[in-house]
Design an enzyme around this catalytic site. Structure first.
Site, PDB file in Angstrom:
ATOM      1  N   LYS A  53       0.840  -1.210   0.000  1.00 51.16           N
ATOM      2  CA  LYS A  53       0.000   0.000   0.000  1.00 51.16           C
ATOM      3  C   LYS A  53       0.870   1.253   0.000  1.00 51.16           C
ATOM      4  O   LYS A  53       0.611   2.212  -0.734  1.00 51.16           O
ATOM      5  CB  LYS A  53      -0.951  -0.036   1.212  1.00 51.16           C
ATOM      6  CG  LYS A  53      -1.992  -1.149   1.104  1.00 51.16           C
ATOM      7  CD  LYS A  53      -2.776  -1.388   2.389  1.00 51.16           C
ATOM      8  CE  LYS A  53      -3.720  -2.590   2.217  1.00 51.16           C
ATOM      9  NZ  LYS A  53      -4.558  -2.871   3.390  1.00 51.16           N
ATOM     10  N   GLN A  97      -4.433  -1.597   9.681  1.00 55.99           N
ATOM     11  CA  GLN A  97      -4.396  -2.936   9.079  1.00 55.99           C
ATOM     12  C   GLN A  97      -4.939  -3.973  10.059  1.00 55.99           C
ATOM     13  O   GLN A  97      -4.563  -4.002  11.229  1.00 55.99           O
ATOM     14  CB  GLN A  97      -2.953  -3.279   8.661  1.00 55.99           C
ATOM     15  CG  GLN A  97      -2.820  -4.576   7.881  1.00 55.99           C
ATOM     16  CD  GLN A  97      -3.478  -4.549   6.508  1.00 55.99           C
ATOM     17  OE1 GLN A  97      -3.669  -3.490   5.921  1.00 55.99           O
ATOM     18  NE2 GLN A  97      -3.839  -5.700   6.001  1.00 55.99           N
ATOM     19  N   ASP A 120     -10.845   2.689   4.320  1.00 51.91           N
ATOM     20  CA  ASP A 120     -11.197   1.270   4.257  1.00 51.91           C
ATOM     21  C   ASP A 120     -12.720   1.072   4.187  1.00 51.91           C
ATOM     22  O   ASP A 120     -13.182  -0.036   3.914  1.00 51.91           O
ATOM     23  CB  ASP A 120     -10.678   0.542   5.505  1.00 51.91           C
ATOM     24  CG  ASP A 120      -9.392  -0.224   5.237  1.00 51.91           C
ATOM     25  OD1 ASP A 120      -9.225  -0.711   4.104  1.00 51.91           O
ATOM     26  OD2 ASP A 120      -8.581  -0.339   6.170  1.00 51.91           O
TER      27      ASP A 120
HETATM   28  N1  GUN Z   1      -6.899  -7.026   6.378  1.00 52.18           N
HETATM   29  C1  GUN Z   1      -7.295  -7.790   5.343  1.00 52.18           C
HETATM   30  N2  GUN Z   1      -7.887  -7.021   4.394  1.00 52.18           N
HETATM   31  C2  GUN Z   1      -7.834  -5.750   4.852  1.00 52.18           C
HETATM   32  C3  GUN Z   1      -8.277  -4.510   4.316  1.00 52.18           C
HETATM   33  O1  GUN Z   1      -8.850  -4.405   3.219  1.00 52.18           O
HETATM   34  N3  GUN Z   1      -8.032  -3.415   5.081  1.00 52.18           N
HETATM   35  C4  GUN Z   1      -7.420  -3.497   6.294  1.00 52.18           C
HETATM   36  N4  GUN Z   1      -7.250  -2.375   6.982  1.00 52.18           N
HETATM   37  N5  GUN Z   1      -7.021  -4.632   6.818  1.00 52.18           N
HETATM   38  C5  GUN Z   1      -7.217  -5.762   6.089  1.00 52.18           C
END
Ligand code: GUN
Length: 313
Positions: A53, A97, A120
């Site tokens: 990311k 995350q 998100d």
């Molecule tokens: N863990 C697995 N997928 C995601 C996601 O799309 N966003 C976040 N913040 N954590 C994750």
């Protein structure tokens, strides 16, 4: 006949090209969107995702910052960090995350993120907006799948769609987005009876249960579209041999590395489906692309900017 491949990598590149225009326009107005990522502890998969990311931000010229509290962090300490990121006006997007360590009350953390910075789309306010048909910031994986379906011109209105999995991150928002696109949507999960019978009625199957190669050809009506959200790492040799019995390249890759990435969809489904996303190279790249798109969108909306590119969306 083998299914048409729906390539997330191609759609990601299209999205990035469009975002670059928009980022340039924002830059001309003195705005450089900024994403703050919070990575707790040292879960290797989470590290990999967050690094991708941050790398995507660099590729597009977005600012990013990475916060790495230790695995022992308390809920209160993490709340303090989120509050500080909410307060800082130059931060447009906040990403915490998941998963968080067991001592952290994850819901309290997600609820603390400013909904205007919730790139998100996990905050209940943004989930509610989606339910109400007034989407604002939408969870990245399902939003990315909608972009893929739209750009490959897969029809949705009036079709039967089956979503396998009911997670807050993928299954539930996916079902709502498909519903808003006028599909007739069925959500299946681990307690669903006669699953293959249900999925065989579908024009579109979105597989997001996190079970390696669960969806076999008998689940799929010939010609249906299949979207594979699964990212399962298989390390068991017998399982890999069974799944990739007819895909020698992947089997060789397993033998070299001792592990292989497997979707929720069995590779033999490509012989039955009309169109299918590969793993890797299907849904995965779109999740990050939509995170970038949400960050730019959050920046634009928070700062009241309009750009030519944004006016088209
Ligand atoms: N863990 C697995 N997928 C995601 C996601 O799309 N966003 C976040 N913040 N954590 C994750």
């Amino acid at each position: 006949m083998a299914a048409r491949l729906l390539l997330g990598t191609v759609i990601r590149d299209q999205i990035y090209a469009e975002l670059q225009e928009e980022i340039a326009a924002l830059g001309a107005a003195g705005i450089q969107p900024c994403l703050a990522a919070v990575l707790v502890g040292d879960n290797p998969a989470s590290k990999l995702y967050v690094n991708s990311k941050i790398a995507a931000c660099a590729r597009l010229g977005l600012r990013s910052e990475l916060h790495t509290p230790p695995a022992s962090v308390s809920t209160e300490e993490l709340l303090d960090l989120v509050t500080e990121l909410n307060r800082r006006d130059e931060v447009d997007g906040i990403l915490v995350q998941l998963p968080l360590p067991p001592q952290v009350e994850a819901k309290r953390i997600l609820d603390a993120v400013d909904p205007a910075k919730d790139v998100d789309g996990f905050h209940p306010i943004n989930v509610g907006r989606l339910v109400a048909g007034r989407p604002h910031l939408v969870a990245c994986t399902p939003a990315g799948i909608m972009e893929l379906l739209r750009r490959y011109e897969i029809p949705l209105a009036g079709t039967q769609a089956v979503v396998l999995g009911r997670s807050d991150i993928v299954g539930k928002p996916m079902a709502l987005l498909l519903l808003h696109a006028h599909a007739t949507v069925t959500i299946c999960h681990s307690r669903t009876r006669q699953l293959p019978e249900v999925t065989r009625r579908a024009d579109l199957v979105v597989a997001a249960m996190g079970r390696a190669a669960l969806v076999t050809p008998d689940y799929i009506r010939p010609g249906a579209t299949v979207i594979d959200v699964g990212q399962n790492v298989v390390t068991d040799a017998a399982e890999a041999e069974r799944i990739f019995a007819r895909v020698p390249d992947r089997l060789n890759a397993f033998r070299e590395k001792g592990q292989v990435l497997v979707g929720d969809v069995h590779p033999d489904v490509a012989e039955v489906a009309g169109a299918i996303t590969p793993v890797p190279g299907g849904v995965g790249p779109l999740t990050i692309a939509l995170l970038m798109s949400n960050t730019v969108r959050a920046a634009r909306l928070r700062r009241g900017a309009t750009t030519a590119a944004s006016a088209r969306r």
